[in-house]
Design a protein around this motif. Structure first.
Motif, PDB file in Angstrom:
ATOM      1  N   ALA A   1       0.820  -1.209   0.000  1.00 58.03           N
ATOM      2  CA  ALA A   1       0.000   0.000   0.000  1.00 58.03           C
ATOM      3  C   ALA A   1       0.855   1.261   0.000  1.00 58.03           C
ATOM      4  CB  ALA A   1      -0.915   0.005   1.213  1.00 58.03           C
ATOM      5  N   PHE A   2       0.611   2.131  -0.983  1.00 52.80           N
ATOM      6  CA  PHE A   2       1.162   3.487  -0.976  1.00 52.80           C
ATOM      7  C   PHE A   2       0.089   4.385  -0.387  1.00 52.80           C
ATOM      8  CE2 PHE A   2       1.261   7.486  -3.722  1.00 52.80           C
ATOM      9  CZ  PHE A   2       2.082   8.176  -2.844  1.00 52.80           C
ATOM     10  N   VAL A   3       0.419   5.082   0.715  1.00 54.98           N
ATOM     11  CA  VAL A   3      -0.573   5.886   1.419  1.00 54.98           C
ATOM     12  C   VAL A   3      -0.139   7.349   1.459  1.00 54.98           C
ATOM     13  CG1 VAL A   3      -1.287   3.922   2.828  1.00 54.98           C
ATOM     14  CG2 VAL A   3       0.481   5.484   3.689  1.00 54.98           C
ATOM     15  N   ALA A   4      -1.112   8.220   1.675  1.00 50.12           N
ATOM     16  CA  ALA A   4      -0.825   9.653   1.774  1.00 50.12           C
ATOM     17  C   ALA A   4       0.057   9.907   2.992  1.00 50.12           C
ATOM     18  CB  ALA A   4      -2.122  10.439   1.892  1.00 50.12           C
ATOM     19  N   PRO A   5       1.194  10.595   2.818  1.00 51.31           N
ATOM     20  CA  PRO A   5       2.072  10.837   3.967  1.00 51.31           C
ATOM     21  C   PRO A   5       1.580  11.931   4.903  1.00 51.31           C
ATOM     22  CG  PRO A   5       3.018  11.783   1.980  1.00 51.31           C
ATOM     23  CD  PRO A   5       1.792  11.045   1.554  1.00 51.31           C
ATOM     24  N   VAL A   6       0.597  12.733   4.455  1.00 51.85           N
ATOM     25  CA  VAL A   6       0.100  13.845   5.258  1.00 51.85           C
ATOM     26  C   VAL A   6      -1.300  14.193   4.760  1.00 51.85           C
ATOM     27  CG1 VAL A   6       1.015  15.642   3.720  1.00 51.85           C
ATOM     28  CG2 VAL A   6       0.780  16.132   6.169  1.00 51.85           C
ATOM     29  N   ASP A   7      -2.068  14.886   5.563  1.00 53.91           N
ATOM     30  CA  ASP A   7      -3.368  15.368   5.101  1.00 53.91           C
ATOM     31  C   ASP A   7      -3.165  16.311   3.919  1.00 53.91           C
ATOM     32  OD1 ASP A   7      -4.261  14.036   7.320  1.00 53.91           O
ATOM     33  OD2 ASP A   7      -4.948  15.824   8.405  1.00 53.91           O
ATOM     34  N   GLY A   8      -4.052  16.226   2.929  1.00 50.38           N
ATOM     35  CA  GLY A   8      -3.914  17.111   1.779  1.00 50.38           C
ATOM     36  C   GLY A   8      -4.973  16.851   0.732  1.00 50.38           C
ATOM     37  N   VAL A   9      -4.663  17.247  -0.505  1.00 50.16           N
ATOM     38  CA  VAL A   9      -5.581  17.120  -1.633  1.00 50.16           C
ATOM     39  C   VAL A   9      -4.849  16.444  -2.789  1.00 50.16           C
ATOM     40  CG1 VAL A   9      -7.021  18.366  -3.296  1.00 50.16           C
ATOM     41  CG2 VAL A   9      -6.831  19.202  -0.952  1.00 50.16           C
ATOM     42  N   VAL A  10      -5.494  15.470  -3.417  1.00 44.07           N
ATOM     43  CA  VAL A  10      -4.909  14.829  -4.590  1.00 44.07           C
ATOM     44  C   VAL A  10      -4.805  15.867  -5.703  1.00 44.07           C
ATOM     45  CG1 VAL A  10      -5.209  13.039  -6.343  1.00 44.07           C
ATOM     46  CG2 VAL A  10      -5.831  12.578  -3.958  1.00 44.07           C
ATOM     47  N   ARG A  11      -3.622  15.970  -6.307  1.00 48.86           N
ATOM     48  CA  ARG A  11      -3.398  16.986  -7.342  1.00 48.86           C
ATOM     49  C   ARG A  11      -3.369  16.374  -8.742  1.00 48.86           C
ATOM     50  NH1 ARG A  11      -1.463  22.234  -7.973  1.00 48.86           N
ATOM     51  NH2 ARG A  11      -0.108  22.566  -9.789  1.00 48.86           N
ATOM     52  N   GLU A  12      -2.556  15.340  -8.947  1.00 47.51           N
ATOM     53  CA  GLU A  12      -2.452  14.693 -10.255  1.00 47.51           C
ATOM     54  C   GLU A  12      -2.623  13.189 -10.102  1.00 47.51           C
ATOM     55  OE1 GLU A  12       0.817  16.634 -12.938  1.00 47.51           O
ATOM     56  OE2 GLU A  12       1.495  16.739 -10.859  1.00 47.51           O
ATOM     57  N   VAL A  13      -3.276  12.587 -11.076  1.00 47.56           N
ATOM     58  CA  VAL A  13      -3.436  11.137 -11.106  1.00 47.56           C
ATOM     59  C   VAL A  13      -3.187  10.671 -12.536  1.00 47.56           C
ATOM     60  CG1 VAL A  13      -5.007   9.196 -10.791  1.00 47.56           C
ATOM     61  CG2 VAL A  13      -5.124  11.146  -9.232  1.00 47.56           C
ATOM     62  N   ASN A  14      -2.257   9.756 -12.700  1.00 42.95           N
ATOM     63  CA  ASN A  14      -2.004   9.175 -14.017  1.00 42.95           C
ATOM     64  C   ASN A  14      -2.239   7.674 -13.928  1.00 42.95           C
ATOM     65  OD1 ASN A  14      -1.168   8.817 -16.700  1.00 42.95           O
ATOM     66  ND2 ASN A  14       0.913   8.357 -16.046  1.00 42.95           N
ATOM     67  N   VAL A  15      -3.281   7.195 -14.593  1.00 44.00           N
ATOM     68  CA  VAL A  15      -3.628   5.774 -14.533  1.00 44.00           C
ATOM     69  C   VAL A  15      -3.125   5.010 -15.750  1.00 44.00           C
ATOM     70  CG1 VAL A  15      -5.659   6.198 -13.110  1.00 44.00           C
ATOM     71  CG2 VAL A  15      -5.885   6.190 -15.598  1.00 44.00           C
ATOM     72  N   GLN A  16      -2.486   5.715 -16.686  1.00 49.17           N
ATOM     73  CA  GLN A  16      -1.980   5.069 -17.895  1.00 49.17           C
ATOM     74  C   GLN A  16      -0.464   4.951 -17.839  1.00 49.17           C
ATOM     75  OE1 GLN A  16      -3.449   7.448 -21.146  1.00 49.17           O
ATOM     76  NE2 GLN A  16      -5.465   6.491 -21.107  1.00 49.17           N
ATOM     77  N   ASN A  17       0.027   3.801 -18.231  1.00 51.96           N
ATOM     78  CA  ASN A  17       1.471   3.576 -18.275  1.00 51.96           C
ATOM     79  C   ASN A  17       1.957   3.901 -19.687  1.00 51.96           C
ATOM     80  OD1 ASN A  17       4.076   2.788 -17.665  1.00 51.96           O
ATOM     81  ND2 ASN A  17       3.657   0.607 -17.890  1.00 51.96           N
ATOM     82  N   LYS A  18       2.335   5.158 -19.916  1.00 45.55           N
ATOM     83  CA  LYS A  18       2.650   5.632 -21.262  1.00 45.55           C
ATOM     84  C   LYS A  18       4.126   5.507 -21.635  1.00 45.55           C
ATOM     85  CE  LYS A  18      -1.035   9.124 -21.097  1.00 45.55           C
ATOM     86  NZ  LYS A  18      -1.331  10.585 -21.206  1.00 45.55           N
ATOM     87  N   TRP A  19       4.977   5.165 -20.673  1.00 44.85           N
ATOM     88  CA  TRP A  19       6.413   5.167 -20.960  1.00 44.85           C
ATOM     89  C   TRP A  19       6.794   4.081 -21.955  1.00 44.85           C
ATOM     90  CZ3 TRP A  19      10.579   1.789 -20.188  1.00 44.85           C
ATOM     91  CH2 TRP A  19      11.847   2.359 -20.373  1.00 44.85           C
ATOM     92  N   LYS A  20       7.662   4.448 -22.912  1.00 40.74           N
ATOM     93  CA  LYS A  20       8.190   3.507 -23.892  1.00 40.74           C
ATOM     94  C   LYS A  20       9.709   3.656 -23.943  1.00 40.74           C
ATOM     95  CE  LYS A  20       4.103   3.723 -26.896  1.00 40.74           C
ATOM     96  NZ  LYS A  20       3.616   4.059 -28.267  1.00 40.74           N
ATOM     97  N   PRO A  21      10.449   2.553 -23.932  1.00 41.92           N
ATOM     98  CA  PRO A  21      11.912   2.670 -23.980  1.00 41.92           C
ATOM     99  C   PRO A  21      12.416   3.288 -25.273  1.00 41.92           C
ATOM    100  CG  PRO A  21      11.216   0.380 -24.223  1.00 41.92           C
ATOM    101  CD  PRO A  21      10.001   1.156 -23.838  1.00 41.92           C
ATOM    102  N   SER A  22      11.635   3.191 -26.327  1.00 37.48           N
ATOM    103  CA  SER A  22      12.081   3.730 -27.609  1.00 37.48           C
ATOM    104  C   SER A  22      12.104   5.254 -27.621  1.00 37.48           C
ATOM    105  CB  SER A  22      11.176   3.225 -28.737  1.00 37.48           C
ATOM    106  OG  SER A  22       9.825   3.605 -28.506  1.00 37.48           O
ATOM    107  N   THR A  23      11.276   5.876 -26.770  1.00 40.55           N
ATOM    108  CA  THR A  23      11.225   7.342 -26.720  1.00 40.55           C
ATOM    109  C   THR A  23      11.733   7.901 -25.396  1.00 40.55           C
ATOM    110  OG1 THR A  23       8.920   7.221 -25.980  1.00 40.55           O
ATOM    111  CG2 THR A  23       9.313   7.469 -28.348  1.00 40.55           C
ATOM    112  N   ASP A  24      11.535   7.179 -24.289  1.00 42.24           N
ATOM    113  CA  ASP A  24      12.011   7.579 -22.960  1.00 42.24           C
ATOM    114  C   ASP A  24      11.644   9.026 -22.637  1.00 42.24           C
ATOM    115  OD1 ASP A  24      13.269   7.281 -20.492  1.00 42.24           O
ATOM    116  OD2 ASP A  24      15.194   7.999 -21.265  1.00 42.24           O
ATOM    117  N   GLN A  25      10.381   9.359 -22.814  1.00 42.79           N
ATOM    118  CA  GLN A  25       9.923  10.712 -22.508  1.00 42.79           C
ATOM    119  C   GLN A  25       9.930  10.949 -20.999  1.00 42.79           C
ATOM    120  OE1 GLN A  25       9.158  13.182 -24.854  1.00 42.79           O
ATOM    121  NE2 GLN A  25      10.140  11.645 -26.154  1.00 42.79           N
ATOM    122  N   GLY A  26      10.535  12.071 -20.586  1.00 45.42           N
ATOM    123  CA  GLY A  26      10.694  12.351 -19.167  1.00 45.42           C
ATOM    124  C   GLY A  26       9.396  12.407 -18.401  1.00 45.42           C
ATOM    125  N   ALA A  27       8.352  12.956 -19.002  1.00 42.79           N
ATOM    126  CA  ALA A  27       7.076  13.105 -18.312  1.00 42.79           C
ATOM    127  C   ALA A  27       6.394  11.774 -18.041  1.00 42.79           C
ATOM    128  CB  ALA A  27       6.147  13.999 -19.132  1.00 42.79           C
TER     129      ALA A  27
END
Length: 243
Positions: A66-92
Protein backbone atom coordinates in the motif's frame (compact mmCIF):
# COMPACT_ATOMS: atom_id res chain seq x y z
CA UNK A 1 52.03 -10.00 47.88
CA UNK A 2 50.31 -13.30 47.15
CA UNK A 3 46.73 -11.97 47.44
CA UNK A 4 46.02 -13.70 50.78
CA UNK A 5 44.45 -11.82 53.63
CA UNK A 6 46.67 -10.58 56.44
CA UNK A 7 45.62 -9.79 59.97
CA UNK A 8 43.72 -6.50 60.15
CA UNK A 9 42.66 -6.55 56.47
CA UNK A 10 38.95 -6.11 55.68
CA UNK A 11 37.11 -6.38 52.34
CA UNK A 12 34.03 -4.40 51.29
CA UNK A 13 31.06 -6.49 50.25
CA UNK A 14 30.18 -6.39 46.54
CA UNK A 15 27.61 -3.70 45.83
CA UNK A 16 24.47 -5.13 44.22
CA UNK A 17 22.42 -2.47 42.36
CA UNK A 18 18.71 -2.45 43.13
CA UNK A 19 16.41 -3.80 40.41
CA UNK A 20 15.26 -1.10 38.01
CA UNK A 21 12.43 -0.61 35.58
CA UNK A 22 12.79 -0.85 31.83
CA UNK A 23 13.76 2.49 30.26
CA UNK A 24 10.82 4.53 29.11
CA UNK A 25 11.04 5.86 25.57
CA UNK A 26 9.82 9.42 25.50
CA UNK A 27 7.99 10.65 22.40
CA UNK A 28 10.02 13.00 20.20
CA UNK A 29 9.35 16.70 20.63
CA UNK A 30 6.70 18.22 18.41
CA UNK A 31 8.56 20.22 15.75
CA UNK A 32 5.68 21.27 13.48
CA UNK A 33 1.89 21.48 13.49
CA UNK A 34 1.67 18.80 10.78
CA UNK A 35 1.43 15.05 11.31
CA UNK A 36 3.05 12.53 8.93
CA UNK A 37 3.07 8.80 8.29
CA UNK A 38 5.53 6.59 6.45
CA UNK A 39 4.26 6.30 2.82
CA UNK A 40 4.31 2.47 2.55
CA UNK A 41 2.02 0.62 4.93
CA UNK A 42 2.06 -2.97 6.12
CA UNK A 43 5.18 -4.11 4.24
CA UNK A 44 8.87 -4.47 4.85
CA UNK A 45 10.83 -1.82 2.95
CA UNK A 46 14.31 -0.51 2.28
CA UNK A 47 15.36 2.73 0.60
CA UNK A 48 18.39 4.70 -0.53
CA UNK A 49 19.71 7.35 1.87
CA UNK A 50 21.89 9.14 -0.67
CA UNK A 51 21.37 11.00 -3.91
CA UNK A 52 22.21 9.00 -7.01
CA UNK A 53 21.04 11.25 -9.85
CA UNK A 54 17.88 13.05 -8.75
CA UNK A 55 16.75 14.32 -5.31
CA UNK A 56 14.29 11.46 -4.74
CA UNK A 57 14.46 7.95 -3.36
CA UNK A 58 13.41 4.46 -4.38
CA UNK A 59 11.49 2.62 -1.67
CA UNK A 60 11.84 -1.09 -2.39
CA UNK A 61 8.69 -2.99 -1.44
CA UNK A 62 6.71 -5.98 -2.62
CA UNK A 63 4.26 -5.66 -5.48
CA UNK A 64 0.84 -4.68 -4.20
CA UNK A 65 2.06 -3.02 -1.00
CA UNK A 66 0.00 0.00 0.00
CA UNK A 67 1.16 3.49 -0.98
CA UNK A 68 -0.57 5.89 1.42
CA UNK A 69 -0.82 9.65 1.77
CA UNK A 70 2.07 10.84 3.97
CA UNK A 71 0.10 13.84 5.26
CA UNK A 72 -3.37 15.37 5.10
CA UNK A 73 -3.91 17.11 1.78
CA UNK A 74 -5.58 17.12 -1.63
CA UNK A 75 -4.91 14.83 -4.59
CA UNK A 76 -3.40 16.99 -7.34
CA UNK A 77 -2.45 14.69 -10.25
CA UNK A 78 -3.44 11.14 -11.11
CA UNK A 79 -2.00 9.18 -14.02
CA UNK A 80 -3.63 5.77 -14.53
CA UNK A 81 -1.98 5.07 -17.90
CA UNK A 82 1.47 3.58 -18.27
CA UNK A 83 2.65 5.63 -21.26
CA UNK A 84 6.41 5.17 -20.96
CA UNK A 85 8.19 3.51 -23.89
CA UNK A 86 11.91 2.67 -23.98
CA UNK A 87 12.08 3.73 -27.61
CA UNK A 88 11.23 7.34 -26.72
CA UNK A 89 12.01 7.58 -22.96
CA UNK A 90 9.92 10.71 -22.51
CA UNK A 91 10.69 12.35 -19.17
CA UNK A 92 7.08 13.11 -18.31
CA UNK A 93 6.21 9.39 -18.54
CA UNK A 94 9.12 7.81 -16.63
CA UNK A 95 7.21 7.43 -13.35
CA UNK A 96 4.53 5.32 -15.06
CA UNK A 97 1.31 5.34 -13.06
CA UNK A 98 1.55 7.90 -10.27
CA UNK A 99 -0.38 10.02 -7.78
CA UNK A 100 0.65 13.40 -6.36
CA UNK A 101 -0.74 14.91 -3.17
CA UNK A 102 -0.46 18.57 -2.23
CA UNK A 103 -0.12 18.42 1.53
CA UNK A 104 -1.62 20.93 3.91
CA UNK A 105 2.03 21.81 4.61
CA UNK A 106 2.34 23.21 1.05
CA UNK A 107 4.64 20.37 -0.05
CA UNK A 108 3.96 18.18 -3.10
CA UNK A 109 4.47 14.42 -2.65
CA UNK A 110 4.72 11.99 -5.57
CA UNK A 111 4.43 8.21 -5.53
CA UNK A 112 5.30 6.63 -8.87
CA UNK A 113 5.84 3.25 -10.58
CA UNK A 114 2.44 2.21 -9.19
CA UNK A 115 0.84 -1.02 -10.30
CA UNK A 116 -2.63 0.43 -9.76
CA UNK A 117 -4.27 3.61 -8.50
CA UNK A 118 -6.76 3.13 -5.67
CA UNK A 119 -10.49 3.47 -6.45
CA UNK A 120 -11.87 6.94 -5.79
CA UNK A 121 -8.49 8.66 -6.07
CA UNK A 122 -8.82 11.55 -8.51
CA UNK A 123 -7.71 15.20 -8.64
CA UNK A 124 -9.41 17.35 -6.03
CA UNK A 125 -10.15 14.55 -3.55
CA UNK A 126 -9.22 15.41 0.05
CA UNK A 127 -7.22 12.72 1.83
CA UNK A 128 -6.07 12.10 5.38
CA UNK A 129 -2.60 10.86 6.25
CA UNK A 130 -2.56 7.09 5.81
CA UNK A 131 -5.27 6.88 3.13
CA UNK A 132 -4.61 4.35 0.39
CA UNK A 133 -3.55 6.04 -2.86
CA UNK A 134 -2.31 3.08 -4.89
CA UNK A 135 -0.38 -0.18 -4.98
CA UNK A 136 3.38 -0.56 -5.45
CA UNK A 137 4.48 -1.86 -8.85
CA UNK A 138 7.13 -1.27 -11.51
CA UNK A 139 5.45 0.74 -14.25
CA UNK A 140 7.25 3.41 -16.24
CA UNK A 141 11.00 3.06 -16.69
CA UNK A 142 11.13 0.62 -13.74
CA UNK A 143 9.60 -2.20 -15.79
CA UNK A 144 12.86 -4.19 -15.80
CA UNK A 145 13.44 -3.82 -12.02
CA UNK A 146 11.84 -5.22 -8.89
CA UNK A 147 8.69 -3.51 -7.66
CA UNK A 148 9.29 -0.21 -5.88
CA UNK A 149 7.80 3.16 -5.02
CA UNK A 150 9.32 6.25 -6.63
CA UNK A 151 8.98 8.77 -3.80
CA UNK A 152 9.66 12.46 -4.37
CA UNK A 153 9.21 15.75 -2.51
CA UNK A 154 8.79 19.10 -4.30
CA UNK A 155 6.26 21.93 -4.71
CA UNK A 156 3.24 22.42 -7.01
CA UNK A 157 3.94 23.56 -10.58
CA UNK A 158 2.10 23.45 -13.94
CA UNK A 159 2.11 19.98 -15.59
CA UNK A 160 4.51 21.04 -18.35
CA UNK A 161 7.18 21.49 -15.64
CA UNK A 162 7.18 17.73 -14.96
CA UNK A 163 10.82 17.74 -13.79
CA UNK A 164 9.77 19.60 -10.63
CA UNK A 165 7.27 16.99 -9.44
CA UNK A 166 9.83 14.19 -9.93
CA UNK A 167 11.84 15.53 -6.96
CA UNK A 168 13.55 18.70 -5.68
CA UNK A 169 14.24 17.87 -2.00
CA UNK A 170 16.23 14.90 -0.64
CA UNK A 171 13.54 12.90 1.22
CA UNK A 172 15.32 10.21 3.25
CA UNK A 173 15.87 12.30 6.41
CA UNK A 174 12.11 12.71 6.68
CA UNK A 175 11.43 9.05 5.89
CA UNK A 176 13.84 8.09 8.68
CA UNK A 177 11.98 10.31 11.14
CA UNK A 178 8.49 9.12 10.16
CA UNK A 179 9.55 5.48 10.33
CA UNK A 180 11.17 6.04 13.73
CA UNK A 181 8.06 7.66 15.17
CA UNK A 182 8.83 11.37 14.82
CA UNK A 183 5.56 12.16 13.09
CA UNK A 184 5.88 15.96 13.16
CA UNK A 185 9.24 16.31 11.39
CA UNK A 186 8.26 18.35 8.32
CA UNK A 187 9.99 18.85 4.94
CA UNK A 188 8.32 22.25 4.53
CA UNK A 189 11.34 24.33 5.58
CA UNK A 190 13.69 22.34 3.33
CA UNK A 191 11.28 22.71 0.39
CA UNK A 192 10.99 26.48 0.88
CA UNK A 193 14.79 26.82 1.06
CA UNK A 194 15.33 24.94 -2.21
CA UNK A 195 12.56 26.86 -3.98
CA UNK A 196 14.05 30.15 -2.81
CA UNK A 197 17.45 29.12 -4.19
CA UNK A 198 16.42 27.77 -7.62
CA UNK A 199 13.17 29.66 -8.26
CA UNK A 200 9.57 28.51 -8.50
CA UNK A 201 9.85 27.28 -12.10
CA UNK A 202 13.50 26.30 -12.67
CA UNK A 203 14.64 24.93 -16.02
CA UNK A 204 15.26 21.21 -16.33
CA UNK A 205 18.95 20.35 -15.88
CA UNK A 206 19.18 16.55 -15.44
CA UNK A 207 17.68 13.73 -17.54
CA UNK A 208 15.59 16.15 -19.54
CA UNK A 209 15.45 14.99 -23.15
CA UNK A 210 13.97 11.75 -24.39
CA UNK A 211 15.25 9.73 -27.30
CA UNK A 212 14.93 11.28 -30.72
CA UNK A 213 12.81 9.23 -33.05
CA UNK A 214 14.10 8.59 -36.53
CA UNK A 215 11.66 9.71 -39.18
CA UNK A 216 9.75 6.87 -40.71
CA UNK A 217 10.72 6.26 -44.34
CA UNK A 218 8.03 7.11 -46.79
CA UNK A 219 6.67 4.11 -48.67
CA UNK A 220 8.15 3.72 -52.12
CA UNK A 221 5.59 4.62 -54.70
CA UNK A 222 5.45 2.83 -58.00
CA UNK A 223 6.04 5.34 -60.77
CA UNK A 224 2.98 6.04 -62.77
CA UNK A 225 3.02 4.48 -66.21
CA UNK A 226 2.60 6.93 -68.99
CA UNK A 227 -0.30 6.30 -71.25
CA UNK A 228 0.80 5.44 -74.78
CA UNK A 229 0.59 8.37 -77.10
CA UNK A 230 -1.96 8.01 -79.84
CA UNK A 231 -0.82 9.49 -83.10
CA UNK A 232 -3.74 10.72 -85.10
CA UNK A 233 -2.92 10.91 -88.85
CA UNK A 234 -3.66 14.14 -90.56
CA UNK A 235 -6.57 14.14 -92.91
CA UNK A 236 -4.92 14.32 -96.30
CA UNK A 237 -7.16 14.61 -99.29
CA UNK A 238 -6.39 11.99 -101.95
CA UNK A 239 -4.86 13.28 -105.13
CA UNK A 240 -7.37 13.71 -107.93
CA UNK A 241 -6.56 12.28 -111.28
CA UNK A 242 -6.48 14.53 -114.26
CA UNK A 243 -5.14 17.46 -112.41
Amino acid sequence: MDGTATPGTTFAAAVVPPPGDEPVRLPPPKVSRFSYVYPVKGCRTTYERRRLVLPKTTIWAGRGCAFVAPVDGVVREVNVQNKWKPSTDQGAHREGRYVTVLGEDGVLYLGGHLDTVAPGIRPGVKVKAGRLLGRVGNTGNARSTASNLYFAVSWPAPPQYWWIRRGMVDPWTFLDAWWDGNRTFSPRAAMLAVRERVGTLPACSVLCAGKAQEPKPKPTQKPEEEEPKVIVPLNVEPARSGQ
